[in-house]
Design a protein around this motif. Structure first.
Motif, PDB file in Angstrom:
ATOM      1  N   LYS A  97       0.574 -10.689  17.763  1.00  0.00           N
ATOM      2  CA  LYS A  97       0.306 -12.014  17.208  1.00  0.00           C
ATOM      3  C   LYS A  97      -1.192 -12.277  17.098  1.00  0.00           C
ATOM      4  O   LYS A  97      -1.640 -12.983  16.188  1.00  0.00           O
ATOM      5  CB  LYS A  97       0.989 -13.075  18.063  1.00  0.00           C
ATOM      6  CG  LYS A  97       2.510 -13.049  17.922  1.00  0.00           C
ATOM      7  CD  LYS A  97       3.197 -14.026  18.859  1.00  0.00           C
ATOM      8  CE  LYS A  97       4.712 -13.930  18.693  1.00  0.00           C
ATOM      9  NZ  LYS A  97       5.429 -14.802  19.654  1.00  0.00           N
ATOM     10  N   ASN A 102       3.329 -11.099  13.012  1.00  0.00           N
ATOM     11  CA  ASN A 102       4.346 -11.904  13.676  1.00  0.00           C
ATOM     12  C   ASN A 102       5.754 -11.348  13.573  1.00  0.00           C
ATOM     13  O   ASN A 102       6.691 -11.929  14.120  1.00  0.00           O
ATOM     14  CB  ASN A 102       4.310 -13.336  13.133  1.00  0.00           C
ATOM     15  CG  ASN A 102       2.992 -14.029  13.453  1.00  0.00           C
ATOM     16  OD1 ASN A 102       2.485 -13.918  14.562  1.00  0.00           O
ATOM     17  ND2 ASN A 102       2.444 -14.738  12.477  1.00  0.00           N
ATOM     18  N   THR A 203      -4.786 -25.026  19.564  1.00  0.00           N
ATOM     19  CA  THR A 203      -4.022 -25.198  18.334  1.00  0.00           C
ATOM     20  C   THR A 203      -4.218 -26.614  17.808  1.00  0.00           C
ATOM     21  O   THR A 203      -4.456 -27.545  18.569  1.00  0.00           O
ATOM     22  CB  THR A 203      -2.523 -24.952  18.575  1.00  0.00           C
ATOM     23  OG1 THR A 203      -2.064 -25.840  19.615  1.00  0.00           O
ATOM     24  CG2 THR A 203      -2.271 -23.524  18.995  1.00  0.00           C
ATOM     25  N   GLU A 208       1.658 -23.855  15.351  1.00  0.00           N
ATOM     26  CA  GLU A 208       0.846 -22.647  15.375  1.00  0.00           C
ATOM     27  C   GLU A 208       1.171 -21.780  16.585  1.00  0.00           C
ATOM     28  O   GLU A 208       1.768 -22.234  17.555  1.00  0.00           O
ATOM     29  CB  GLU A 208      -0.637 -23.023  15.388  1.00  0.00           C
ATOM     30  CG  GLU A 208      -1.089 -23.693  14.099  1.00  0.00           C
ATOM     31  CD  GLU A 208      -2.578 -23.991  14.107  1.00  0.00           C
ATOM     32  OE1 GLU A 208      -3.278 -23.442  14.979  1.00  0.00           O
ATOM     33  OE2 GLU A 208      -3.023 -24.770  13.254  1.00  0.00           O
ATOM     34  N   SER A 209       0.782 -20.518  16.506  1.00  0.00           N
ATOM     35  CA  SER A 209       0.971 -19.608  17.637  1.00  0.00           C
ATOM     36  C   SER A 209       0.264 -20.179  18.851  1.00  0.00           C
ATOM     37  O   SER A 209      -0.925 -20.471  18.819  1.00  0.00           O
ATOM     38  CB  SER A 209       0.409 -18.227  17.297  1.00  0.00           C
ATOM     39  OG  SER A 209       0.529 -17.364  18.402  1.00  0.00           O
ATOM     40  N   LYS A 212      -2.378 -17.450  21.064  1.00  0.00           N
ATOM     41  CA  LYS A 212      -3.308 -16.620  20.302  1.00  0.00           C
ATOM     42  C   LYS A 212      -4.715 -16.841  20.835  1.00  0.00           C
ATOM     43  O   LYS A 212      -5.111 -17.967  21.147  1.00  0.00           O
ATOM     44  CB  LYS A 212      -3.247 -16.980  18.819  1.00  0.00           C
ATOM     45  CG  LYS A 212      -4.004 -16.016  17.932  1.00  0.00           C
ATOM     46  CD  LYS A 212      -3.747 -16.324  16.464  1.00  0.00           C
ATOM     47  CE  LYS A 212      -4.495 -15.350  15.570  1.00  0.00           C
ATOM     48  NZ  LYS A 212      -4.235 -15.612  14.146  1.00  0.00           N
TER      49      LYS A 212
END
Length: 306
Positions: A97, A102, A203, A208-209, A212
């Protein structure tokens, strides 16, 4: 485009292989259009030997597995001057990721379009390499619970795991932590502590991830401590961990540094290292080696296109 086909090494016991089956994965690889020199599905005990054979090849290398598999393969490749790319085959797939990969199909398509070699940082805890993060407290306990109960009533595993985490956040909330960061000393109580190889990115939305990192080359460690005290605050944090914005939780603290030493009242601690649990002697000493691991990174346009 790569001048030659990829060697692809896949952990045959990874979650994606067990769920999809080898024929379906072979079909996905063929459908992606990626050039393949050799495709090898390996049992975990055989992966190191095959990896060394692939390390001697001129063909670019892709490794399929969860974060634990990727960590082990990265550690084995240190000093071999062999870069590798990542195919997400595990539960969290944090490294994939970080590279904007993804899904398996996204990764195959991106690498088929082109890649660069990038030297990324490696974290260490008591000499054990990690690419993503290491944690103590509730997180490794939850990992052990998940593995022990994975094959029993799988449809109930997620809700049971959620309740387990809430319960152990409450049980562990008084755990004393003594921490040194680049010489500065701190004391606090926390139910869960995570040390990340470079900081997690904030984020801006709930979609959103949520794990990350800002950079894979920032050259610093970041430590995150959960200081939730009540059932409500435990639940609030878990919700944020699942959907995003967990860095903004009022009971989450962040510190950064190059070297950290963490101690508890125990002689040994369970430590989750990129998802794999180990028992290590305290104090736990965390360091970072910048630009230590060579990775194949999809070119930005290739990653964005998928």
């Amino acid at each position: 485009m790569a001048d030659t086909g990829f060697n692809i090494l896949i952990n045959n016991r990874s979650g994606t292989v067990l769920n999809m089956g080898q024929p379906a994965i072979e079909s996905a690889i063929e459908a992606s259009g990626i050039a393949v020199a050799e495709l090898c599905f390996c049992e975990p005990d055989d992966m190191a030997q095959t990896l060394m054979r692939f390390a001697k090849s001129d063909a670019p290398l892709l490794i399929g597995g969860g974060d634990g598999t990727i960590r082990e393969m990265a550690a084995a490749l240190v000093g071999k001057k062999k870069a590798f790319g990542v195919l997400p085959f595990g539960t969290m797939n944090l490294m994939a990721k970080d590279l904007n990969l993804n899904s398996l199909q996204a990764a195959l398509t991106a690498y088929a379009e082109g890649h660069d070699i990038q030297d990324v940082d490696a974290g260490f805890v008591n000499g054990e390499l990690f690419l993503c993060c290491a944690s103590i407290g509730t997180m490794p306990q939850a990992s052990v619970f998940r593995e022990e109960n994975r094959t029993r009533y799988n449809f109930l595993l997620i809700p049971r795991l959620f309740l387990f985490v809430v319960d152990h956040l409450d049980k562990n909330k008084r755990q004393r932590i003594r921490l040194q960061i680049d010489g500065a000393r701190l004391k606090f109580r926390a139910a869960a502590v995570v040390i990340s190889n470079n900081r997690f990115a904030e984020t801006t939305s709930w979609t959103e991830s949520n794990f990350k990192r800002e950079s894979l080359q920032g050259g610093e460690l970041a430590i995150y401590a959960s200081t939730t005290k009540s059932r409500w605050s435990h639940l609030r944090l878990l919700l944020r961990l699942m959907v995003g914005n967990w860095l903004k939780d009022p009971d989450m603290s962040e510190q950064v540094g190059k070297r950290m030493s963490l101690n508890t009242h125990r002689k040994k601690e369970l430590v989750s290292i990129d998802g794999e649990v180990a028992e290590l002697m305290t104090p736990l000493v965390f360091t970072i080696k910048p630009h230590h691991i060579q990775m194949l990174v999809p070119q930005p346009k290739a990653a964005e296109a998928v």
